[in-house]
Design an enzyme around this catalytic site. Structure first.
Site, mmCIF file in Angstrom:
data_model
loop_
_atom_site.group_PDB
_atom_site.id
_atom_site.type_symbol
_atom_site.label_atom_id
_atom_site.label_comp_id
_atom_site.label_asym_id
_atom_site.label_seq_id
_atom_site.Cartn_x
_atom_site.Cartn_y
_atom_site.Cartn_z
ATOM 1 N N ALA A 240 0.805 -1.236 0.000
ATOM 2 C CA ALA A 240 0.000 0.000 0.000
ATOM 3 C C ALA A 240 0.837 1.285 0.000
ATOM 4 O O ALA A 240 0.289 2.370 0.180
ATOM 5 C CB ALA A 240 -1.008 0.035 1.149
ATOM 6 N N ALA A 241 2.143 1.192 -0.247
ATOM 7 C CA ALA A 241 2.956 2.424 -0.383
ATOM 8 C C ALA A 241 2.407 3.258 -1.530
ATOM 9 O O ALA A 241 2.153 4.465 -1.380
ATOM 10 C CB ALA A 241 4.415 2.071 -0.644
ATOM 11 N N GLY A 242 2.195 2.612 -2.669
ATOM 12 C CA GLY A 242 1.686 3.319 -3.853
ATOM 13 C C GLY A 242 0.273 3.847 -3.629
ATOM 14 O O GLY A 242 -0.067 4.939 -4.088
ATOM 15 N N ASP A 243 -0.559 3.078 -2.950
ATOM 16 C CA ASP A 243 -1.947 3.515 -2.697
ATOM 17 C C ASP A 243 -1.951 4.738 -1.775
ATOM 18 O O ASP A 243 -2.725 5.676 -1.965
ATOM 19 C CB ASP A 243 -2.760 2.380 -2.056
ATOM 20 C CG ASP A 243 -2.904 1.193 -2.996
ATOM 21 O OD1 ASP A 243 -2.840 1.382 -4.223
ATOM 22 O OD2 ASP A 243 -3.071 0.054 -2.497
HETATM 23 P P1 ADP Z 1 3.921 0.707 -5.452
HETATM 24 O O1 ADP Z 1 3.538 0.365 -4.044
HETATM 25 O O2 ADP Z 1 2.734 1.081 -6.304
HETATM 26 O O3 ADP Z 1 4.832 -0.274 -6.118
HETATM 27 P P2 ADP Z 1 6.282 2.401 -5.028
HETATM 28 O O4 ADP Z 1 6.992 1.210 -4.519
HETATM 29 O O5 ADP Z 1 6.873 3.109 -6.198
HETATM 30 O O6 ADP Z 1 4.724 2.116 -5.354
HETATM 31 O O7 ADP Z 1 6.165 3.425 -3.782
HETATM 32 C C1 ADP Z 1 5.367 4.588 -3.832
HETATM 33 C C2 ADP Z 1 6.010 5.663 -2.985
HETATM 34 O O8 ADP Z 1 6.101 5.198 -1.629
HETATM 35 C C3 ADP Z 1 7.430 6.058 -3.382
HETATM 36 O O9 ADP Z 1 7.451 7.069 -4.369
HETATM 37 C C4 ADP Z 1 8.008 6.528 -2.047
HETATM 38 O O10 ADP Z 1 7.648 7.880 -1.783
HETATM 39 C C5 ADP Z 1 7.307 5.645 -1.027
HETATM 40 N N1 ADP Z 1 8.134 4.467 -0.700
HETATM 41 C C6 ADP Z 1 8.063 3.210 -1.192
HETATM 42 N N2 ADP Z 1 9.016 2.419 -0.661
HETATM 43 C C7 ADP Z 1 9.710 3.186 0.207
HETATM 44 C C8 ADP Z 1 10.827 2.975 1.082
HETATM 45 N N3 ADP Z 1 11.435 1.778 1.164
HETATM 46 N N4 ADP Z 1 11.269 4.010 1.840
HETATM 47 C C9 ADP Z 1 10.668 5.227 1.771
HETATM 48 N N5 ADP Z 1 9.617 5.504 0.981
HETATM 49 C C10 ADP Z 1 9.142 4.507 0.193
#
Ligand code: ADP
Length: 290
Positions: A240-243
């Site tokens: 859910a980082a992307g969400d």
């Molecule tokens: P998804 O979950 O859709 O694959 P991402 O992995 O690109 O999306 O992550 C979305 C955003 O979440 C990134 O642009 C960043 O800001 C944050 N993020 C993801 N992983 C990390 C991490 N390991 N440390 C810090 N921020 C993170």
């Protein structure tokens, strides 16, 4: 102004197992947890926790009432949510002691939304409203054309990538929000730096937001590119980082923030989410962000 998120709602059945069940084997589980899930639901929760006016449309079965209650408790408008006789979309997830998982997904009610239902929902929104879509609900092409008829701004998170999606005309999309994997699938570019330019060749008038995990994100429109860095944190679960990023970025933009400001807020929110276990549960509230 409202953001209509027409998206998936799932029940995630999570089983901790000593090992993944083998063909012909019956194995007992170590523990069981039932969680709310679906990219649609996660993004509605992120939008609501970020303070955006969000209305969630989509379909659940009779077993999915708790998902509607959960969204409602978060302040999401669920007036337009449909209920059918199909089972609610669900995932059966085995997690082994190494933290790896095996996942079965059943689209269920997400896969049977009718054109009449889509039309009746979209008819309640107008040119000042935004439509947010992912690719976990049936009928994406219909939703794209209905939204354009109403003059709505369309934001697409093309996830998950499917063969059907790759053959869908996405020229109605005003803003793409995608990660590196999705960027590669849509453009064939392995170099993240090249993805926004290539996507802009295909969809010249669209805004593009490409997220790069711990490497941050690019926002691009009309040849202008802005980079937003991620916040350095010790990630424990990036689900859910992307969400979270999507919800916070759009909420900020809906308030009139610049792309730079929206990238910065979204990065702070997503960084908090990755330090916590779980999907929707890991999305921070606006008041938690410094
Ligand atoms: P998804 O979950 O859709 O694959 P991402 O992995 O690109 O999306 O992550 C979305 C955003 O979440 C990134 O642009 C960043 O800001 C944050 N993020 C993801 N992983 C990390 C991490 N390991 N440390 C810090 N921020 C993170």
């Amino acid at each position: 102004m409202k953001i209509l998120n027409f998206g998936s709602l799932n029940i995630d059945h999570v089983y901790r197992v000593a090992h993944f069940v083998a063909p012909g084997e019956t194995a007992s589980v170590l523990s069981y947890q039932k969680n709310a899930g679906g990219k649609g639901l996660n993004q509605s929760i992120a939008l609501a926790r970020a303070g955006a006016p969000v209305c969630h449309a989509g379909q659940i079965g009779r077993d999915g009432g708790f998902l509607a209650d959960l969204l409602s408790a978060e302040g999401v408008d669920v007036t337009h949510l449909g209920v059918t006789d199909q089972p609610t979309g669900h995932a059966v997830i085995q997690v082994n002691p190494e933290g790896q998982n095996c996942i079965l997904v059943c689209a269920g009610a997400n896969g049977t939304v009718s054109a009449d239902y889509m039309r009746s929902v979209v008819a309640c929104f107008g040119a000042e409203d935004w439509l947010l879509l992912q690719n976990e609900v049936a009928g994406l092409p219909t939703l794209l054309s209905l939204a354009k008829e109403r003059g709505m701004r369309v934001i697409l998170n093309p996830s998950p990538i499917t063969e059907e999606l790759l053959h869908t005309d996405l020229s109605a999309v005003d803003c793409f929000i995608l990660n590196e994997t999705e960027g590669y699938a849509l453009t064939g570019e392995t170099e993240p730096f090249a993805v926004p330019d290539r996507l802009a060749m295909l969809y010249p008038r669209s805004e593009i937001l490409l997220t790069l995990g711990a490497d941050g994100a690019f926002w691009q429109v009309d040849g202008k590119r802005v980079y937003g860095s991620a916040c350095p944190v010790e990630a424990v679960d990036t689900t859910a980082a992307g969400d979270t990023f999507t919800g916070y970025f759009l909420a900020a933009r809906a308030e009139g923030a610049s792309a730079e400001e929206a990238l910065s807020l979204a990065a702070k929110a997503a960084a908090i989410a990755v330090t916590r276990p779980g999907a929707a549960a890991s999305v921070p509230y606006r008041r938690e962000i410094g």
